[in-house]
Every structure is written in structure tokens, then in C-alpha cells.
Design a protein around this motif. Structure first.
Motif, short mmCIF file in Angstrom:
data_model
loop_
_atom_site.label_atom_id
_atom_site.label_comp_id
_atom_site.label_asym_id
_atom_site.label_seq_id
_atom_site.Cartn_x
_atom_site.Cartn_y
_atom_site.Cartn_z
N CYS A 3 0.94 -1.28 0.00
CA CYS A 3 0.06 -0.13 -0.07
C CYS A 3 0.98 1.37 0.02
N TYR A 6 0.81 3.08 3.35
CA TYR A 6 1.44 2.92 4.40
C TYR A 6 3.02 2.93 4.36
N GLU A 7 3.33 2.96 2.73
CA GLU A 7 5.08 2.95 2.59
C GLU A 7 5.44 4.41 2.86
N ARG A 12 2.60 10.12 6.29
CA ARG A 12 2.04 9.63 7.50
C ARG A 12 2.22 10.57 8.49
#
Length: 43
Positions: A3, A6-7, A12
Motif C-alpha cells: 500500500c 502505508y509506505e 503519514r
């Protein structure tokens, strides 16, 4: 399955800082017959 969200550690981290600063975060995803909106904010 990998994903991209996510990486993306920097993305994030930036999102967490944005929300912790009191700003809302929105993700809008259009579909064939409707639109989904996910919102996150700090209380």
C-alpha cells in the motif's frame, strides 16, 4: 499486497502533525454512484 499510503512515512507523519495541530484531514473517494468521504479531526 503493498500500500502506497502505508509506505509513505513522511506523508503519514505530515498527516499526524496536521491533525494534532487542530486541522481536519479529509479523504474524498468518488465511486460510480456515490462519493465516500473520510474525515479525521482532533477533539
Amino acid at each position: 499486497m503493498r500500500c502506497a499510503w502505508y509506505e509513505d512515512r513522511q506523508g503519514r507523519r505530515a498527516a499526524r502533525v496536521h491533525i494534532r495541530s487542530g486541522n481536519p484531514s479529509l479523504v474524498v473517494v468518488p465511486d460510480t454512484d456515490c462519493t465516500y468521504t473520510l474525515s479525521a479531526h482532533r477533539d
